[in-house]
Design an enzyme around this catalytic site. Structure first.
Site, PDB file in Angstrom:
ATOM      1  N   LYS A 206      37.323  21.994 -25.937  1.00 59.78           N
ATOM      2  CA  LYS A 206      37.575  23.039 -24.932  1.00 59.78           C
ATOM      3  C   LYS A 206      36.286  23.823 -24.716  1.00 59.78           C
ATOM      4  O   LYS A 206      35.669  24.295 -25.682  1.00 59.78           O
ATOM      5  CB  LYS A 206      38.667  23.955 -25.487  1.00 59.78           C
TER       6      LYS A 206
HETATM    7  C1  E4P Z   1      45.094  28.120 -22.998  1.00 57.06           C
HETATM    8  O1  E4P Z   1      44.582  27.096 -23.383  1.00 57.06           O
HETATM    9  C2  E4P Z   1      44.984  29.419 -23.675  1.00 57.06           C
HETATM   10  O2  E4P Z   1      44.953  29.169 -25.056  1.00 57.06           O
HETATM   11  C3  E4P Z   1      46.143  30.330 -23.439  1.00 57.06           C
HETATM   12  O3  E4P Z   1      47.097  29.769 -22.565  1.00 57.06           O
HETATM   13  C4  E4P Z   1      45.795  31.746 -23.176  1.00 57.06           C
HETATM   14  O4  E4P Z   1      46.984  32.485 -23.025  1.00 57.06           O
HETATM   15  P1  E4P Z   1      47.032  34.076 -23.101  1.00 57.06           P
HETATM   16  O5  E4P Z   1      46.565  34.630 -21.797  1.00 57.06           O
HETATM   17  O6  E4P Z   1      48.486  34.381 -23.327  1.00 57.06           O
HETATM   18  O7  E4P Z   1      46.160  34.493 -24.251  1.00 57.06           O
END
Ligand code: E4P
Length: 217
Positions: free
Chosen positions: A83
């Site tokens: 990522k």
């Molecule tokens: C996606 O890969 C992220 O880890 C995640 O969806 C972020 O979500 P949040 O805005 O609830 O922290």
């Protein structure tokens, strides 16, 4: 639509994997911190539970160090998906890694133009954050619609991974638009199973069944 769990909690992942409906997992540095676990160790455990992609995020900001971090992370397991943030260096890293056959999830996407760049960089997944978009006075689903349109216009293979999902309506809207994947906290995935009329229906059927005095087994 593929379902990914947005968590680094092993028990919650095992629980969802047992339903047979879990296609992958996404983590981020905040979720790793919340788990209180060692990053490498917990990622290895997650990769052994699910067959699908498990996103593990780099923390460097420059391309060269991102590549070094990715080298360490991709050795964890074959289903690790690196990522990277949606920055110039993140997309340079994306292009290099996908060119070598490594899956890449480009995260922190907040505009359709950013999603266009990620697709051009060969991203495996683009992660638009709908919940955070909504929190800031925008409509996260407008973003998903725009990305779907653009990707279909050019037949980009990049999969739209709807992230920052906060409730079941986000899942429904994303599915109607035709998003490829959604990642949600385990509670939201469990909420998808629920309906008050299902519970009420079971209650009624069981009450009537009891009156028959019969048993299937
Ligand atoms: C996606 O890969 C992220 O880890 C995640 O969806 C972020 O979500 P949040 O805005 O609830 O922290």
């Amino acid at each position: 639509m593929k379902f990914f769990a947005d968590t680094a909690e092993i028990d919650a992942i095992k629980d969802l994997a047992a339903t047979g409906l879990l296609d992958g997992v996404t983590t981020n540095p905040s979720l790793i911190a919340k788990s209180g676990r060692d990053f490498m160790e917990v990622t290895k455990e997650i990769c052994a539970i699910v067959d699908g992609p498990v996103s593990a995020e780099v923390v460097a900001l420059d391309h060269a160090t991102m590549m070094k971090e990715a080298e360490v992370l991709r050795k964890i397991a074959d289903n690790v998906c690196i990522k990277v943030p949606l920055t110039v260096d993140g997309l340079k890293t994306c292009k290099a890694l996908t060119g070598e056959g490594t899956m890449v999830n480009v995260t922190l996407c907040f505009s359709a133009n950013q999603a266009l760049l990620a697709a051009k960089a060969g991203a495996t997944f683009i992660s638009p954050f709908v919940g955070r978009h909504d929190d800031n006075g925008f409509d996260g689903m407008d973003l998903i619609e725009d990305i779907r349109l653009i990707y279909d216009n050019y037949n980009f293979a990049t999969e739209i991974l709807v992230a920052s999902v906060r409730h079941t309506t986000h899942v429904l809207q994303a599915a109607k638009i035709g998003a490829d994947v959604m990642t949600a906290p385990p509670k939201v995935i469990h909420d998808l199973f629920k309906h008050v009329l299902t519970d009420k229906g079971i209650e009624g059927f069981l009450a009537d069944w009891a009156k028959t005095g019969q048993s299937i087994l």
